[in-house]
Design a protein around this motif. Structure first.
Motif, PDB file in Angstrom:
ATOM      1  N   ASP B  77       0.946  -1.398  -0.205  1.00  0.00           N
ATOM      2  CA  ASP B  77       0.551   0.004  -0.042  1.00  0.00           C
ATOM      3  C   ASP B  77       0.749   0.981  -0.013  1.00  0.00           C
ATOM      4  OD1 ASP B  77      -2.525   1.289  -0.695  1.00  0.00           O
ATOM      5  OD2 ASP B  77      -2.789   1.353   1.854  1.00  0.00           O
ATOM      6  N   TYR B  78       2.064   1.411  -0.876  1.00  0.00           N
ATOM      7  CA  TYR B  78       2.889   2.419  -0.888  1.00  0.00           C
ATOM      8  C   TYR B  78       2.567   3.398  -1.877  1.00  0.00           C
ATOM      9  CZ  TYR B  78       6.885   5.225  -2.069  1.00  0.00           C
ATOM     10  OH  TYR B  78       7.972   5.812  -1.934  1.00  0.00           O
ATOM     11  N   LYS B  79       1.493   4.645  -1.470  1.00  0.00           N
ATOM     12  CA  LYS B  79       1.307   5.375  -2.246  1.00  0.00           C
ATOM     13  C   LYS B  79       1.095   6.140  -3.297  1.00  0.00           C
ATOM     14  CE  LYS B  79      -3.835   5.022  -0.222  1.00  0.00           C
ATOM     15  NZ  LYS B  79      -3.706   3.920   0.585  1.00  0.00           N
ATOM     16  N   ALA B  80       2.559   6.152  -3.080  1.00  0.00           N
ATOM     17  CA  ALA B  80       3.682   7.305  -3.843  1.00  0.00           C
ATOM     18  C   ALA B  80       3.467   6.469  -4.778  1.00  0.00           C
ATOM     19  CB  ALA B  80       4.737   7.656  -3.256  1.00  0.00           C
ATOM     20  N   PHE B  81       3.870   5.235  -5.068  1.00  0.00           N
ATOM     21  CA  PHE B  81       3.580   4.462  -6.663  1.00  0.00           C
ATOM     22  C   PHE B  81       2.515   4.111  -7.329  1.00  0.00           C
ATOM     23  CE2 PHE B  81       7.897   2.305  -5.938  1.00  0.00           C
ATOM     24  CZ  PHE B  81       8.442   3.237  -6.144  1.00  0.00           C
ATOM     25  N   GLY B  82       1.120   4.996  -6.561  1.00  0.00           N
ATOM     26  CA  GLY B  82       0.645   4.613  -7.164  1.00  0.00           C
ATOM     27  C   GLY B  82      -0.544   5.414  -8.505  1.00  0.00           C
ATOM     28  N   ARG B  83       1.112   6.333  -8.429  1.00  0.00           N
ATOM     29  CA  ARG B  83       1.246   7.224  -9.678  1.00  0.00           C
ATOM     30  C   ARG B  83       2.032   6.804 -10.943  1.00  0.00           C
ATOM     31  NH1 ARG B  83       0.714  12.899  -8.764  1.00  0.00           N
ATOM     32  NH2 ARG B  83       2.128  13.578 -10.851  1.00  0.00           N
ATOM     33  N   VAL B 142      -4.878  -6.316 -19.146  1.00  0.00           N
ATOM     34  CA  VAL B 142      -5.807  -6.544 -18.827  1.00  0.00           C
ATOM     35  C   VAL B 142      -5.730  -5.340 -17.457  1.00  0.00           C
ATOM     36  CG1 VAL B 142      -7.634  -7.415 -17.722  1.00  0.00           C
ATOM     37  CG2 VAL B 142      -6.491  -8.429 -19.494  1.00  0.00           C
ATOM     38  N   VAL B 143      -4.759  -5.429 -16.548  1.00  0.00           N
ATOM     39  CA  VAL B 143      -4.505  -4.578 -15.398  1.00  0.00           C
ATOM     40  C   VAL B 143      -4.610  -3.432 -16.188  1.00  0.00           C
ATOM     41  CG1 VAL B 143      -3.652  -4.398 -13.496  1.00  0.00           C
ATOM     42  CG2 VAL B 143      -3.878  -6.509 -13.821  1.00  0.00           C
ATOM     43  N   GLY B 144      -3.594  -3.419 -16.705  1.00  0.00           N
ATOM     44  CA  GLY B 144      -2.447  -1.330 -17.791  1.00  0.00           C
ATOM     45  C   GLY B 144      -4.265  -0.889 -17.732  1.00  0.00           C
ATOM     46  N   TRP B 145      -5.017  -1.757 -18.512  1.00  0.00           N
ATOM     47  CA  TRP B 145      -5.632  -1.070 -19.188  1.00  0.00           C
ATOM     48  C   TRP B 145      -7.044  -0.605 -18.198  1.00  0.00           C
ATOM     49  CZ3 TRP B 145      -5.073   0.655 -23.954  1.00  0.00           C
ATOM     50  CH2 TRP B 145      -6.305   1.543 -24.895  1.00  0.00           C
ATOM     51  N   ASN B 146      -7.318  -1.331 -17.458  1.00  0.00           N
ATOM     52  CA  ASN B 146      -8.503  -0.917 -16.786  1.00  0.00           C
ATOM     53  C   ASN B 146      -8.077  -0.465 -15.392  1.00  0.00           C
ATOM     54  OD1 ASN B 146     -11.261  -2.853 -16.915  1.00  0.00           O
ATOM     55  ND2 ASN B 146      -8.955  -4.279 -17.697  1.00  0.00           N
ATOM     56  N   VAL B 147      -6.831  -0.281 -15.755  1.00  0.00           N
ATOM     57  CA  VAL B 147      -6.554   0.741 -14.336  1.00  0.00           C
ATOM     58  C   VAL B 147      -6.860   1.928 -14.718  1.00  0.00           C
ATOM     59  CG1 VAL B 147      -4.667   1.760 -12.958  1.00  0.00           C
ATOM     60  CG2 VAL B 147      -4.888  -0.862 -12.521  1.00  0.00           C
ATOM     61  N   ILE B 148      -5.814   2.391 -15.966  1.00  0.00           N
ATOM     62  CA  ILE B 148      -5.920   3.569 -16.751  1.00  0.00           C
ATOM     63  C   ILE B 148      -7.266   4.345 -17.041  1.00  0.00           C
ATOM     64  CG2 ILE B 148      -5.821   2.741 -19.115  1.00  0.00           C
ATOM     65  CD1 ILE B 148      -3.531   6.042 -16.962  1.00  0.00           C
ATOM     66  N   GLU B 149      -8.023   2.816 -17.327  1.00  0.00           N
ATOM     67  CA  GLU B 149      -9.594   3.582 -17.609  1.00  0.00           C
ATOM     68  C   GLU B 149     -10.114   4.035 -16.757  1.00  0.00           C
ATOM     69  OE1 GLU B 149     -11.422   0.622 -20.441  1.00  0.00           O
ATOM     70  OE2 GLU B 149     -12.346   1.972 -21.806  1.00  0.00           O
TER      71      GLU B 149
END
Lengths: 258, 386
Positions: B77-83, B142-149
């Motif tokens: 849960d290292y939030k900074a990397f969420g970016r 799948v993960v990348g596309w859904n997260v950015i959408e």
């Protein structure tokens, strides 16, 4: 629109059903009708486990090996390529220190030191190439012969990396223009596939001895390792023999009397 | 979202066009290879894998390295990397695409590639490599596309995406482990026949992948309005630091075992790479450059002053990337084949057509990367309203 979609789905469904059912129908069909029956050639030479003994005492100089290598390469349409990188060898000769790597020593007797040794596929008991091949294009027969299916090979060359004996060659270009005199009885290969010695499986099948054996004047003998009365067992019992890199556990079937 | 990739300025289109040009030229050379056979490369009976497989191996590492931003975010849960998780996932996609292309261009009979599926052979590591790479590609798409959408629509991503993301974290080491198993399970090749090979591969992957990501973050900050963030870059730099130290340490472990035991079949390969063998020494300057670059990057990364200076950090990442590339992309494959099983020293060097095809595959990877990053960054810009 709706109608055409429905009919499309219907059609697709029926097609899928048909495709799915085909193997089942095939199975029924094959049990009913008689396919072509295959009889083994009565003259075929068979063994439980083929092995080869090379009596290196019967060779004196490089010239003694030439007819052997030539016979094999001619019968199997092995191309003669000028570029060293593209070279294809089924059977060839090399020095003791290269054939039996890390087994030579400074004071080796002159005969062994300077005598060339025959090198070919070892038709291993546990072939690393067969294990590596991702398509089973190379496989071991029940009688121990390791073969290649040139039509299935994808040319990934994993088998070449796996073989600890450097026995495999790859067709880096179309080999056909470099086959001097084509033997119509044996297939030529195409570019992009791996090949190697096949223990003359095609000759054994019609009752002939391997080409190298025929050309060797009795210096090379093949026979059944599992038959206690076979000629190879006799040779192995009465002579000290060595094999290449035995410590790897591949179980090579080529024995050398030194 | 793909439409975002076709809205760009002159620099963007210039870059895309130059990549397409390289791809076009390389494709023509590839058609020549397809026609003539692999004989146009420098490979031989003795060195039967060359530049293509070396790039493949290195890039599996870069792909696996992407997990180093995904893991801290999803598991700790290292939030900074969420970016920037999306950047790691999209980098992985581009890298796996390159891996698959390098395999295809290396095949003698590429039209038969599907034989691997038609005649599945679980005993062959190559079969498993095909599976792990394709699944990893799919997971990241799948993960990348859904997260950015989800980010674009200002909603949270669906729960099952997190499950897949965690699955991809486990999967990333698997792709590089299986790739190492291609080599280290072969009986006759002393250089690869070592249990440290897979760990070594992973360590170099977790250094090279994030190092490339740092460079990409710095470029993104410069050419777009999205700033991946200073903290993010510094955290990545620390990951790179540990990974490159472990990589060099693993290599030294190997050197100790090989040279203290003095078993020739294991020593000769490393001797060839670093000192030359029987007068053959084509790779010697490369290998020492690699070592020098890796050790220098350790010094510059461990020292907080140089690590925190982003200009120095960029330089460090460049030499680290080149160092690990030489180590794995050149030495690892040639080193295993020289000397050959009959202990002949036959050297290998890629030919010009081989290098052009290689550049073409890299350009394809960067084209995929550019398009994906363009989409991701545009979404980030939209969301933050700049």
């Amino acid at each position: 629109m709706k109608n055409s979609r429905r009919s499309f789905l219907k059609l697709a469904g029926i097609s899928a059903l048909g495709l799915g059912a085909k193997p089942v129908l095939n199975a029924f069909a094959s049990s009913d009708e008689h396919g072509p029956e295959i009889f083994p050639n009565q003259e075929a030479l068979t063994a439980k486990r083929w092995a080869m003994v090379i009596d290196t005492r019967k060779f004196e100089s490089e010239e003694d090996f030439e007819p052997i290598v030539a016979a094999c390469h001619k019968i199997h349409n092995v191309p003669k390529l000028k570029e060293k990188r593209h070279k294809i060898d089924w059977i060839w000769i090399d020095d003791f220190k290269h054939v039996f790597t890390y087994q030579e020593h400074e004071f080796l007797d002159d005969r062994v030191k300077h005598l060339p040794f025959l090198v070919l596929c070892n038709h291993c008991e546990k072939p690393a190439c067969v294990r590596a091949c991702p398509t089973r294009a190379t496989f071991k027969r029940e009688d121990g012969i390791v073969l290649m299916d040139f039509h299935r090979c994808i040319g990934c060359r994993f088998c070449m990396a796996a073989c600890p004996y450097g026995s495999r060659s790859f067709n880096f270009r179309d080999p056909r223009p470099f086959v001097e005199e084509e033997n119509k009885e044996f297939p030529t290969r195409m570019k992009g596939v791996v090949e190697k010695c096949n223990f003359c499986a095609e000759r054994l099948a019609v009752g002939k001895m391997p080409a190298c054996v025929e050309a060797s004047n009795g210096a090379i003998v093949v026979g059944d390792l599992h038959d206690p009365d076979s000629n190879v067992r006799d040779l192995l019992k009465n002579n000290y023999t060595i094999r290449r890199k035995p410590y790897l556990g591949a179980g090579p079937a080529i024995y050398y009397i030194v | 979202m793909l439409e975002l990739a076709i809205k760009g300025g002159k620099t963007y289109w210039g870059w895309i066009l130059s990549l397409l040009t390289i791809i076009g030229i390389a494709f023509i050379v590839y058609l020549w290879q397809l026609d003539f056979g692999l004989g146009i490369t420098g490979m031989s009976r003795d060195v039967s894998w060359g530049f293509y497989i070396a790039q493949f191996t290195f890039l599996v590492g870069v792909a696996a390295g992407g997990v180093m931003v995904v893991l801290p975010y999803y598991l700790h849960d290292y939030k900074a990397f969420g970016r920037i998780t999306i950047l790691g996932e999209f980098l992985a996609i581009a890298a796996v695409v390159m891996c698959l292309l390098f395999i295809i261009v290396d095949l003698g009979q590429p039209m038969r590639a599907l034989n691997v599926i038609l005649y599945p052979t679980p005993g062959s590591v190559l079969f498993w490599d095909m599976i792990v790479l394709n699944v990893y590609l799919l997971l990241n798409v799948v993960v990348g596309w859904n997260v950015i959408e989800a980010e674009r629509n200002n909603i949270g991503y669906p729960g099952w995406i997190k499950v897949l993301a965690i699955f991809s974290i486990i999967w990333a080491p698997a792709i590089h482990t299986v790739t190492a198993f291609l080599y280290c399970g072969l009986p006759g090749r002393g250089f690869w026949l070592t249990a440290i090979l897979a760990p070594r591969f992973l360590a170099s992957a977790f250094a090279a992948g994030p190092a490339l990501l740092i460079l990409l973050c710095l470029i993104i900050r410069r050419v777009t309005n999205f700033d991946p963030g200073r903290e993010q870059i510094q955290s990545l730099a620390k990951i790179v630091t540990y990974a490159i130290i472990i990589n060099v340490f693993f290599f030294l472990c190997e050197v100790f075992v090989v040279f203290y035991s003095r078993i020739p079949s294991h020593m000769d390969h490393i001797k060839y790479l670093f000192f030359g063998l029987h007068g053959h020494n084509a790779l010697v300057p490369w290998m020492w450059t690699s070592m020098l670059f890796m050790v220098t990057s350790i010094i510059l990364l461990v020292n907080p002053v140089t690590r925190k200076n982003e200009k120095v950090l960029a330089f460090t990442c460049v030499i680290l990337f080149i160092g690990t590339w030489i180590d794995k992309g050149m030495g690892m494959i040639s080193g295993g084949f020289v000397p050959n099983p009959l202990h002949h020293v036959v050297e290998y060097a890629p030919t010009l057509p081989e290098i052009i095809i290689t550049l073409g595959v890299w350009a394809t990877g960067f084209l995929v990367l550019t398009i994906l990053f363009k989409i991701a960054v545009t979404v980030k810009e939209e969301v933050s309203g700049v």
